[in-house]
Design a protein around this motif. Structure first.
Motif, PDB file in Angstrom:
ATOM      1  N   TYR A 148       0.835  -1.201   0.000  1.00 14.88           N
ATOM      2  CA  TYR A 148       0.000   0.000   0.000  1.00 14.88           C
ATOM      3  C   TYR A 148       0.869   1.250   0.000  1.00 14.88           C
ATOM      4  N   ARG A 149       0.340   2.299  -0.579  1.00 16.89           N
ATOM      5  CA  ARG A 149       0.975   3.611  -0.523  1.00 16.89           C
ATOM      6  C   ARG A 149       0.163   4.444   0.468  1.00 16.89           C
ATOM      7  N   LEU A 184      -5.019   6.838   5.386  1.00 13.58           N
ATOM      8  CA  LEU A 184      -5.582   6.734   4.059  1.00 13.58           C
ATOM      9  C   LEU A 184      -4.515   6.067   3.209  1.00 13.58           C
ATOM     10  N   ALA A 185      -4.850   4.930   2.620  1.00 12.22           N
ATOM     11  CA  ALA A 185      -3.861   4.148   1.880  1.00 12.22           C
ATOM     12  C   ALA A 185      -4.455   3.695   0.555  1.00 12.22           C
ATOM     13  N   GLN A 186      -3.569   3.503  -0.414  1.00 10.00           N
ATOM     14  CA  GLN A 186      -4.028   3.064  -1.720  1.00 10.00           C
ATOM     15  C   GLN A 186      -3.142   1.944  -2.236  1.00 10.00           C
ATOM     16  N   ARG A 187      -3.794   0.965  -2.818  1.00  8.31           N
ATOM     17  CA  ARG A 187      -3.092  -0.108  -3.531  1.00  8.31           C
ATOM     18  C   ARG A 187      -3.898  -0.387  -4.787  1.00  8.31           C
ATOM     19  N   GLY A 188      -3.294  -0.090  -5.924  1.00  7.93           N
ATOM     20  CA  GLY A 188      -4.023  -0.211  -7.180  1.00  7.93           C
ATOM     21  C   GLY A 188      -5.189   0.757  -7.195  1.00  7.93           C
ATOM     22  N   LYS A 189      -6.371   0.246  -7.525  1.00 12.30           N
ATOM     23  CA  LYS A 189      -7.568   1.099  -7.576  1.00 12.30           C
ATOM     24  C   LYS A 189      -8.356   1.090  -6.276  1.00 12.30           C
ATOM     25  N   SER A 243     -12.009   2.455  -5.764  1.00 14.10           N
ATOM     26  CA  SER A 243     -12.980   1.657  -5.027  1.00 14.10           C
ATOM     27  C   SER A 243     -12.673   1.861  -3.544  1.00 14.10           C
ATOM     28  N   VAL A 244     -13.595   2.483  -2.814  1.00 17.76           N
ATOM     29  CA  VAL A 244     -13.360   2.828  -1.409  1.00 17.76           C
ATOM     30  C   VAL A 244     -13.742   1.663  -0.507  1.00 17.76           C
TER      31      VAL A 244
END
Length: 124
Positions: free
Chosen positions: A32-33, A49-54, A100-101
């Motif tokens: 995750y970023r 708050l983290a993002q991995r892909g979409k 996608s949350v």
């Protein structure tokens, strides 16, 4: 407010911050970023708050004496606040509009590995 109460409060805040840093490191190890720490919104604060892909993960971090206690610590009201805060973030950050949350939980307990629950509270 008594000195003892102030001391306990300061210790709890420090413990919470340490838990959030540990949770962020755990998520980064999983690819995750991290987009935000203790992210304030008009609708409430998001721990991570983290993002991995979409996938955009709105992460609540709970540290308790046991993992089960950490899992049970998030109330329905807190979950609703997290959903509103997530919607606010997505609405105001154009780069995240197609994400996608998901609401995740990282539960921490002394002597245990962090437990990451993806989509921890699926509402019927």
């Amino acid at each position: 407010m008594t000195a003892a109460r102030r001391t306990r409060g300061a210790a709890a805040r420090l413990s919470g911050r340490r838990a959030e840093v540990l949770a962020a490191a755990w998520l980064m190890l999983k690819g995750y970023r991290i987009l935000g720490f203790r992210l304030p919104t008009p609708l409430g604060e998001i721990d991570l708050l983290a993002q991995r892909g979409k996938v955009l993960a709105v992460v609540e971090v709970k540290r308790r004496a046991t993992l089960d206690a950490a899992l049970d610590a998030v109330t329905a009201e807190q979950r609703a606040r997290l959903r509103r805060a997530a919607a606010h973030i997505v609405q105001h950050r154009t780069a995240l509009r197609n994400a996608s949350v998901r609401l995740d939980l990282i539960a921490l307990a002394p002597g245990r590995r962090p437990r990451h629950l993806r989509d921890a509270w699926t509402e019927a």
